[in-house]
Design an enzyme around this catalytic site. Structure first.
Site, short mmCIF file in Angstrom:
data_model
loop_
_atom_site.label_atom_id
_atom_site.label_comp_id
_atom_site.label_asym_id
_atom_site.label_seq_id
_atom_site.Cartn_x
_atom_site.Cartn_y
_atom_site.Cartn_z
N TRP A 41 0.96 -1.21 0.04
CA TRP A 41 0.15 0.17 0.04
C TRP A 41 1.12 1.24 -0.05
O TRP A 41 1.71 1.31 0.69
CB TRP A 41 -0.94 -0.16 1.30
N ASP A 44 0.11 9.14 1.07
CA ASP A 44 0.84 10.45 0.91
C ASP A 44 2.28 10.44 0.42
O ASP A 44 2.97 9.87 0.75
CB ASP A 44 0.88 11.22 2.03
N GLU A 222 -4.98 18.22 7.03
CA GLU A 222 -3.79 17.18 7.09
C GLU A 222 -2.89 17.64 6.00
O GLU A 222 -3.30 18.64 5.12
CB GLU A 222 -4.23 16.06 6.69
C1 FRU Z 1 -3.51 11.91 5.00
C2 FRU Z 1 -2.97 11.19 6.38
C3 FRU Z 1 -1.85 11.79 7.22
C4 FRU Z 1 -1.25 10.89 8.07
C5 FRU Z 1 -1.16 9.67 7.07
C6 FRU Z 1 -1.16 8.62 7.71
O1 FRU Z 1 -3.63 11.16 3.98
O2 FRU Z 1 -4.19 10.84 7.15
O3 FRU Z 1 -2.63 12.98 7.90
O4 FRU Z 1 -0.13 11.19 8.47
O5 FRU Z 1 -2.17 10.02 5.94
O6 FRU Z 1 -0.88 7.49 6.62
#
Ligand code: FRU
Length: 495
Positions: A41, A44, A222
């Protein structure tokens, strides 16, 4: 992974697992010139940086399944932002302070070394704690976590925000200081961006509340990023559940650009304008870097939270992709995007037609490639009532751009095309719309095996995934009225 009360992940194990499993991944939907994980998987983009002559990109990574799990940092590098070289996994959640995940963060160079600042995610008795951590590398490949991590924890976070939602640090340098921009939320569930300052990347102190959201702007922000471009300051971020506004913000999680001015004395950001960054279904958590040529380059995760993912459901053992790198600029208080110029060096144009006129008919054009296609189209609509451009068709539907002159709306739909994708939005989203103005529409379309990125008038972008195995290599243009096509180019990106 040891079987105990809590799984203990190690870097060595992740690297071994990848080697043992990379051949077992099903290649049917794997993109060719977008960064995808070797196995498992991806979400980000993290730590995007131009370092020692190459671009490095890290990413949220769970090698062991095609679903989200305790986050590692995957790693790749590239010279041209098109051809990616896989590097060994950079971080594993192997410390008490990050035992449930090395969450998103960023990279910065200092004294020739590469520093990563990321969020340590840990769950204790069912309660989440998020703190900020540092890892350092001398060779850009092997990272050592700082012995005194975390560098920003509950004691040092200041009186604002919430330690249970406190993540995604983006580090920047301004004058002789380092700043970290970190996402959090207020007690009444509004987004909050906090600013921290450091002289050495290890000792951090709270500086200010950079921006506080309204109830309309989502329950949590985020992945913030802040940069100065064309005389403006730009704060980008990814809000969860921001309210729809016209054709904007229809996904469960969206992306937004705030254009304005940063006051570095007070550490606050004055917003002059805001808008959605991409008008597709699959675009989230974009991160930027400034490269040696002075370009502000952005890459995003080309997926969306809360949706089913066909490669996972089909057991293909991988999921997730990055977008094409895009160059940004600011004009009229808006953030504009164009494909990174390096892509044109890899572009092979196989057909070019000029000054076509399509009048109340359907025309069919061929591409040599079925699942890696590039189209450039200039369309004159002064005498057209509507047009449809089918990038692909099947018995039920297609990947289709639909323009209506009366409303000036351009809609892209993947309805009934390929494996169904369902989501947590109130109604099943299968299309998105942009509103245009003027009689000339310029489209640049990059299709890869399971993605389409449409650049509309070098201003708005629409990013989508699709999962359909059998594509015929045709483009159909259908016109109502007289559609002028001053330019049609068909090609592909050479990999
Ligand atoms: C955004 C998020 C971030 C976090 C990460 C966890 O897509 O939710 O805020 O750090 O993904 O995988």
């Amino acid at each position: 992974m040891e079987q105990g009360t809590k799984p203990v992940y190690t870097l060595a194990e992740a690297r071994e697992f990848i080697e043992a499993n990379r051949e077992r991944v099903d290649g049917t939907y794997r993109n060719q010139y977008h960064l995808i994980p070797p196995v498992g998987w991806m979400n980000d983009p993290n730590g995007f940086i131009y370092y020692q002559g190459e671009y490095h990109l890290f990413y949220q990574f769970y090698p062991y399944d095609s679903k989200w799990g305790p986050m590692h940092w995957g790693h790749a590098k590239t010279k041209d932002l098109i051809h990616w070289e896989e590097l060994p996994t950079a971080l594993a959640p192997d410390e008490p302070y990050d035992q449930d995940g090395c969450f998103s963060g960023s990279a910065i160079e200092k004294d020739g070394k590469l520093y990563l600042m990321y969020t340590g995610h840990r769950i204790e008795n069912g309660v989440v704690y998020q703190t900020q951590c540092i890892a350092v590398s001398e060779d850009g490949i092997n990272f050592e976590k700082y012995a005194a991590n975390p560098v920003i924890d509950e004691k040092r976070m200041g009186e604002y925000g919430n330690i249970h939602d406190f993540r995604d640090p983006k580090v920047i340098k301004k004058d002789d200081s380092y700043y970290s921009i970190i996402a959090s939320k207020t007690e009444d569930d509004r987004g909050l961006i906090l600013l921290y300052q450091s002289d050495d990347l290890y000792e951090w102190k709270f500086f200010s509340v950079l921006l506080e959201g309204t109830h309309d702007q989502g329950v949590m922000w985020e992945c913030p990023d802040l940069f100065h471009l064309n005389g403006k300051d730009v704060l980008i971020m990814s809000p969860i559940e921001i309210n729809p506004r016209g054709v904007e913000f229809h996904n469960t999680s969206s992306t937004v650009a705030f254009i304005g001015q940063m006051d570095w004395e007070t550490g606050s950001f004055a917003v002059e304008n805001d808008h959605e960054i991409d008008f597709g279904l699959d675009f989230y958590a974009p991160q930027t870097t400034r490269d040696s040529a002075g370009r502000q380059v952005m890459i995003a995760w080309m997926q969306m939270w809360g949706r089913t993912l066909p490669t996972d459901l089909l057991g293909h053992k991988w999921a997730g992709s990055m977008t094409l790198a895009r160059e940004l600029w600011v004009e009229n208080n808006r953030l504009y995007q164009k494909p990174i110029s390096d892509v044109y060096q890899s572009l092979k144009i196989i057909e070019k037609q000029t000054n076509l006129v399509i009048e109340n008919e359907v025309r069919k054009y061929h591409s040599i490639s079925t699942n890696n296609r590039y189209y450039q189209l200039t369309l004159g609509v002064s005498q057209a009532d509507a047009f449809q451009v089918y990038l692909a068709k099947n018995k039920l539907g297609g990947l289709v751009l639909d323009f209506d002159k009366e409303t000036n709306q351009l809609t892209f739909s993947r309805k009934d095309f390929g494996h169904p994708i369902t989501g947590s939005e109130p109604s099943q989203l299968t299309e998105r719309t942009v509103i245009l103005n003027g009689n000339k529409i310029e489209l640049e379309i990059f299709m890869d095996t399971s993605s389409v990125e449409i650049f509309v008038n070098q201003e708005k972008t629409m990013t989508f995934t699709f999962y359909e195995e059998t594509l015929e290599p045709n483009l159909y243009i259908e016109a109502k009225g007289i559609l002028e096509v001053p330019l049609l180019e068909i090609g592909c990106v050479q990999v």
